[in-house]
Design a protein around this motif. Structure first.
Motif, PDB file in Angstrom:
ATOM      1  N   LEU A   8      22.320 -49.241  39.666  1.00 51.19           N
ATOM      2  CA  LEU A   8      21.218 -48.681  40.069  1.00 51.19           C
ATOM      3  C   LEU A   8      21.388 -47.012  40.235  1.00 51.19           C
ATOM      4  N   ARG A   9      20.395 -46.232  39.869  1.00 53.42           N
ATOM      5  CA  ARG A   9      20.703 -44.717  40.141  1.00 53.42           C
ATOM      6  C   ARG A   9      19.726 -44.322  41.441  1.00 53.42           C
ATOM      7  N   ALA A  41      28.357 -50.686  48.661  1.00 58.43           N
ATOM      8  CA  ALA A  41      26.839 -50.513  49.156  1.00 58.43           C
ATOM      9  C   ALA A  41      26.388 -48.957  48.110  1.00 58.43           C
ATOM     10  N   SER A  42      26.612 -49.238  46.987  1.00 57.67           N
ATOM     11  CA  SER A  42      25.832 -47.904  46.189  1.00 57.67           C
ATOM     12  C   SER A  42      25.077 -48.383  45.087  1.00 57.67           C
ATOM     13  N   GLY A  43      24.692 -49.794  44.995  1.00 56.65           N
ATOM     14  CA  GLY A  43      23.888 -50.150  43.816  1.00 56.65           C
ATOM     15  C   GLY A  43      24.629 -50.842  42.794  1.00 56.65           C
ATOM     16  N   ASN A  44      25.490 -51.618  42.754  1.00 55.69           N
ATOM     17  CA  ASN A  44      26.310 -52.222  41.769  1.00 55.69           C
ATOM     18  C   ASN A  44      26.041 -53.848  41.870  1.00 55.69           C
ATOM     19  N   VAL A  45      25.698 -54.420  40.995  1.00 62.18           N
ATOM     20  CA  VAL A  45      25.400 -55.796  40.992  1.00 62.18           C
ATOM     21  C   VAL A  45      25.999 -56.598  39.938  1.00 62.18           C
ATOM     22  N   GLU A  61      13.772 -53.526  37.580  1.00 62.27           N
ATOM     23  CA  GLU A  61      13.174 -51.980  37.774  1.00 62.27           C
ATOM     24  C   GLU A  61      11.737 -52.396  38.505  1.00 62.27           C
ATOM     25  N   ALA A  62      11.079 -53.372  37.977  1.00 61.22           N
ATOM     26  CA  ALA A  62       9.782 -53.871  38.898  1.00 61.22           C
ATOM     27  C   ALA A  62      10.015 -54.216  40.136  1.00 61.22           C
ATOM     28  N   CYS A  63      11.011 -54.914  40.584  1.00 65.67           N
ATOM     29  CA  CYS A  63      11.194 -55.406  41.929  1.00 65.67           C
ATOM     30  C   CYS A  63      11.574 -54.210  42.673  1.00 65.67           C
ATOM     31  N   LYS A  70       8.494 -46.292  44.418  1.00 61.60           N
ATOM     32  CA  LYS A  70       8.839 -45.357  43.491  1.00 61.60           C
ATOM     33  C   LYS A  70       9.780 -46.009  42.718  1.00 61.60           C
ATOM     34  N   PRO A  71       9.870 -45.395  41.397  1.00 56.89           N
ATOM     35  CA  PRO A  71      10.876 -45.961  40.245  1.00 56.89           C
ATOM     36  C   PRO A  71      12.172 -45.747  40.742  1.00 56.89           C
ATOM     37  N   VAL A  72      13.156 -46.841  40.477  1.00 57.44           N
ATOM     38  CA  VAL A  72      14.414 -46.771  40.625  1.00 57.44           C
ATOM     39  C   VAL A  72      15.161 -47.166  39.376  1.00 57.44           C
ATOM     40  N   GLY A  73      15.876 -46.272  38.838  1.00 56.29           N
ATOM     41  CA  GLY A  73      16.284 -46.228  37.329  1.00 56.29           C
ATOM     42  C   GLY A  73      17.607 -47.357  37.590  1.00 56.29           C
ATOM     43  N   VAL A  74      17.709 -48.303  36.407  1.00 54.21           N
ATOM     44  CA  VAL A  74      18.791 -49.181  36.461  1.00 54.21           C
ATOM     45  C   VAL A  74      19.403 -49.179  35.042  1.00 54.21           C
TER      46      VAL A  74
END
Length: 169
Positions: A8-9, A41-45, A61-63, A70-74
């Protein structure tokens, strides 16, 4: 079933825009992903899915947009793609905590290196869909600007190695 890594960005671990990793795991599970594990805890899954890479990206990205407002880039990579990022690191002899891969959705533009500004002790190299940066003096005082990296998300090579290992098991 394919093993994917989602990066996640601009995920914030505190303050505004905070996304608890338990919420991220739940989002992944809600779109049908299994064996979901988050790393730091930095958006790695890391997870498994029968969906295509494009479908996983679109649904996740929709979730995230619904959650964050707001948009969250993945950026999405398969296990073998993440292993290839690690193997292609042109700065293998440098400290892994001072070297990052900036993950993009497409190959870096041909003029990426020419557009860089503020470069001091940093070394930059292009990958398949990544930009590698070695911060020789660390990241704390860098002035480096890479316009092509604006929509990307960076992970240091320690994180890339762990995610690659997790995706392989």
């Amino acid at each position: 079933m394919t093993t994917y890594i989602a990066l996640l960005r601009a995920v914030n671990v505190g303050g505004t825009g905070k996304l608890p990793m338990s919420e991220l795991r739940a989002m992944c599970e809600s779109i049908g992903c299994t064996n979901v594990r988050t790393y730091i805890a930095s958006g790695n899954v890391v997870f498994a899915s029968t969906l295509s890479k494009a479908s996983v990206k679109t649904k996740l990205e929709a979730c995230l947009a619904g959650y964050a407002g707001k948009p969250v880039g993945v950026a999405i990579r398969t296990g073998p793609e993440m292993a290839a990022v690690l193997a292609a690191n042109p700065f293998k002899s440098t400290p892994p905590n001072r070297t990052v891969a900036i993950f993009l959705d497409a190959p870096p533009p041909a003029d990426t290196l020419a557009q860089i500004s503020g470069q001091q002790a940093e070394e930059v190299a292009l990958g398949k869909q990544e930009i590698y940066v070695h911060y020789g003096d660390g990241m704390a005082h860098t002035k480096l600007k890479i316009p092509a990296a604006k929509t990307g998300t960076a992970r240091n090579m320690n994180t890339v190695a762990t995610l690659s290992e997790w995706a392989a098991t």
